[in-house]
Motif scaffolding. Structure first.
Motif, PDB file in Angstrom:
ATOM      1  N   THR A 293      52.373  40.503  40.116  1.00  0.00           N
ATOM      2  CA  THR A 293      50.994  40.785  39.701  1.00  0.00           C
ATOM      3  C   THR A 293      50.130  39.520  39.660  1.00  0.00           C
ATOM      4  N   GLN A 294      50.777  38.384  39.355  1.00  0.00           N
ATOM      5  CA  GLN A 294      50.010  37.147  39.218  1.00  0.00           C
ATOM      6  C   GLN A 294      49.369  36.770  40.567  1.00  0.00           C
ATOM      7  N   PRO A 295      50.137  36.672  41.678  1.00  0.00           N
ATOM      8  CA  PRO A 295      49.455  36.428  42.959  1.00  0.00           C
ATOM      9  C   PRO A 295      48.587  37.598  43.410  1.00  0.00           C
ATOM     10  N   LEU A 296      49.002  38.830  43.113  1.00  0.00           N
ATOM     11  CA  LEU A 296      48.211  39.976  43.599  1.00  0.00           C
ATOM     12  C   LEU A 296      46.830  40.009  42.940  1.00  0.00           C
ATOM     13  N   LEU A 297      46.793  39.872  41.631  1.00  0.00           N
ATOM     14  CA  LEU A 297      45.481  39.999  40.973  1.00  0.00           C
ATOM     15  C   LEU A 297      44.592  38.784  41.193  1.00  0.00           C
ATOM     16  N   THR A 298      45.197  37.622  41.505  1.00  0.00           N
ATOM     17  CA  THR A 298      44.319  36.493  41.839  1.00  0.00           C
ATOM     18  C   THR A 298      43.689  36.717  43.216  1.00  0.00           C
ATOM     19  N   ARG A 299      44.304  37.583  44.030  1.00  0.00           N
ATOM     20  CA  ARG A 299      43.727  37.872  45.356  1.00  0.00           C
ATOM     21  C   ARG A 299      42.818  39.098  45.346  1.00  0.00           C
ATOM     22  N   LEU A 300      42.923  39.924  44.304  1.00  0.00           N
ATOM     23  CA  LEU A 300      42.141  41.166  44.306  1.00  0.00           C
ATOM     24  C   LEU A 300      40.668  40.858  44.061  1.00  0.00           C
ATOM     25  N   GLU A 301      39.832  41.346  44.973  1.00  0.00           N
ATOM     26  CA  GLU A 301      38.384  41.134  44.851  1.00  0.00           C
ATOM     27  C   GLU A 301      37.777  42.240  43.982  1.00  0.00           C
ATOM     28  N   SER A 302      38.279  43.460  44.131  1.00  0.00           N
ATOM     29  CA  SER A 302      37.682  44.621  43.450  1.00  0.00           C
ATOM     30  C   SER A 302      37.876  44.542  41.938  1.00  0.00           C
ATOM     31  N   ASP A 303      37.079  45.363  41.242  1.00  0.00           N
ATOM     32  CA  ASP A 303      37.097  45.393  39.784  1.00  0.00           C
ATOM     33  C   ASP A 303      38.282  46.251  39.297  1.00  0.00           C
ATOM     34  N   LEU A 304      39.198  45.637  38.574  1.00  0.00           N
ATOM     35  CA  LEU A 304      40.390  46.364  38.111  1.00  0.00           C
ATOM     36  C   LEU A 304      40.040  47.476  37.128  1.00  0.00           C
ATOM     37  N   LEU A 305      38.983  47.274  36.352  1.00  0.00           N
ATOM     38  CA  LEU A 305      38.575  48.327  35.414  1.00  0.00           C
ATOM     39  C   LEU A 305      38.187  49.597  36.182  1.00  0.00           C
ATOM     40  N   GLU A 306      37.425  49.415  37.270  1.00  0.00           N
ATOM     41  CA  GLU A 306      37.008  50.577  38.074  1.00  0.00           C
ATOM     42  C   GLU A 306      38.218  51.303  38.630  1.00  0.00           C
ATOM     43  N   VAL A 307      39.195  50.526  39.089  1.00  0.00           N
ATOM     44  CA  VAL A 307      40.408  51.135  39.660  1.00  0.00           C
ATOM     45  C   VAL A 307      41.131  51.935  38.577  1.00  0.00           C
ATOM     46  N   ALA A 308      41.277  51.336  37.399  1.00  0.00           N
ATOM     47  CA  ALA A 308      42.004  52.008  36.307  1.00  0.00           C
ATOM     48  C   ALA A 308      41.287  53.296  35.895  1.00  0.00           C
TER      49      ALA A 308
END
Ligand code: AMP
Ligand code: GLY
Length: 423
Positions: A293-308
């Motif tokens: 998750t650490q490398p994945l979320l540093t690469r994620l551009e989109s808003d995690l709140l919206e996804v959740a």
């Protein structure tokens, strides 16, 4: 909006860090959190297993959505408890989380839905299991059925080692009732990769590929750990292999679970062995990986709140995931002795200096405050995570940063992501 995150490791620090960047997030709570998370969220003093207490907290604080990190509360039904009270939460319900919580269930499910995995047999009797292991020979893999904090899988190189593992699980009951049944399975060779998707039970949005490093020492030597480092993307997951993973693993798994009346919502993680361009599932996890998750979320551009929110409201088809083109590498700094016995309470130096670096984030795992000082409080202590234009640059950035950090007994692998560079 107010968000509650359950868990207190590096994975949860990454989730909290990502949520804190959302323009729609006003306040984050984390249970139990750690010293790093405390800089971004209010840590609450409840047990992640106290579902009733957490439900009451979420109601009282008007939490808009809860995101669950670890498998334990998921497999104990935290999502069911929240949903029963009309509270939004991202994660699978208890019956769907069984895909991780029972290896026997996962294997039988994969067989039923033709998902590629290793050949296996299930045993409840020690004698029959021993007989089978002697007949099959080594190498062979022994797995306790239930959750065992990542310690229930033994890749045995000799028959004696396999029998020792069976004895430990079935006779000494080292993992309690998690060892009532064991899976004995064929040992696969190849390169491992992690593949995670977001799903609301219908729409499946793949994340970028990643790779974990499970063994404690360089060159994959020594015992398994929770994960000593990870990177993304993983070049072993070519576009062709990615298509196979989606068509042969993820789609049949999510459709199959729905058919079984266990509609899956949340993050589904497949631990894969890739051999001769074919992916085989080693395990399913019902959550984000740690440290992937650490490398994945540093690469994620989109808003995690919206996804959740989209997952919990079953409208994930309205979301488009965007990823940074950069690569990301996370190197874990662990306590002396980990994954065996280790001491806690060692002061950590150098964190302030690393904060000044661009493209580097230090995610805390086992850390705590002691008299105003940040000290070690777990086996995996920090995940030094860096972005770069490619894996090499990200890796150089991560290693430059980790060398600025110090605590007594600290050790880390020097070869994280080297497989990606040597391809
Ligand atoms: P699991 O928790 O099932 O993913 O197993 C933990 C680790 O054990 C995996 O990441 C692999 O490194 C290894 N492992 C599990 N199953 C097998 C298998 N069938 N063949 C070879 N290695 C395996
Ligand atoms: N990185 C392995 C796991 O999260 O299970």
């Amino acid at each position: 909006m107010k968000v509650l995150v359950i868990g207190g490791g590096g994975r949860e620090h990454a989730i909290v860090w990502k949520l804190a960047q959302s323009s729609r997030v006003d306040k984050i709570y984390c249970c139990p959190g750690n010293a790093g998370i405390a800089e971004l969220a209010e840590c609450i003093d409840l047990s992640p297993d106290d579902h009733e207490g957490l439900v009451n907290f979420a109601k009282y604080e008007w939490i808009d959505i809860t995101i669950v990190g670890p498998e334990d509360p998921l497999s104990k039904g935290i999502v069911d408890a929240f949903q029963k009270q009309g509270l939004k939460i991202m994660g699978p319900e208890k019956t769907a989380a069984e895909i991780e919580a029972s290896k026997v269930y996962a294997k039988e499910f994969m067989k039923k839905y033709n998902i590629p995995t290793a050949e296996y047999r299930v045993f409840t009797s020690y004698l029959h299991a021993e007989e089978y292991v002697r007949m099959k020979g080594a190498p062979i893999v022994i797995k306790a059925d239930g959750l065992a904090a990542g310690k229930g899988v033994i890749v045995a190189q000799t028959v004696d080692e396999a029998i020792e593992a069976l004895r430990k699980i079935m006779k000494d009951r080292a993992f309690g009732s998690a060892g009532d049944r064991v899976v004995v399975e064929e040992c696969l060779t190849g390169e491992e990769a992690s593949y995670l998707v977001f799903t609301d039970g219908e729409t499946i949005l793949p994340m970028a590929s990643s790779q974990d490093h499970k063994r404690v020492f360089d060159n994959d030597q020594g015992p398994n750990t929770g994960g000593m480092g990870a990177y993304s993307p993983a070049p072993v997951v070519s576009p062709e292999i990615e298509k196979k993973i989606m068509d042969q693993v993820m789609k049949p798994a999510i459709r199959g679970l729905a058919k079984e009346g266990r509609k899956y919502k949340g993050v589904l993680y497949a631990g894969l062995m890739i051999k001769d361009e074919q992916p085989y599932v080693l395990e399913f996890n019902c959550r984000f990986g740690d440290p992937e998750t650490q490398p994945l979320l540093t690469r994620l551009e989109s808003d995690l709140l919206e996804v959740a929110l989209a997952i919990s409201e079953e409208r994930l088809s309205s979301v488009v995931l965007e990823w940074k083109p950069e690569a990301s590498v996370c190197v874990v700094a662990a306590s002396g002795g980990y994954p065996g016995k280790y001491e806690k309470g060692k002061p950590i130096k150098g964190l302030d200096r690393v904060k000044e670096l661009d493209n580097v984030v230090v995610f805390h795992a086992g850390t705590a405050y002691n008299n105003g000082q940040i000290v070690t409080a777990g086996g995996r202590v920090l995940g030094v995570t860096a972005l770069g234009k490619d894996i090499k640059e990200a890796r150089d950035n991560a290693y430059r940063a980790i060398q600025m950090i110090e605590f007594e007994g600290m050790h880390y692998r020097k070869d994280i992501a080297s497989r990606a560079l040597n391809r």
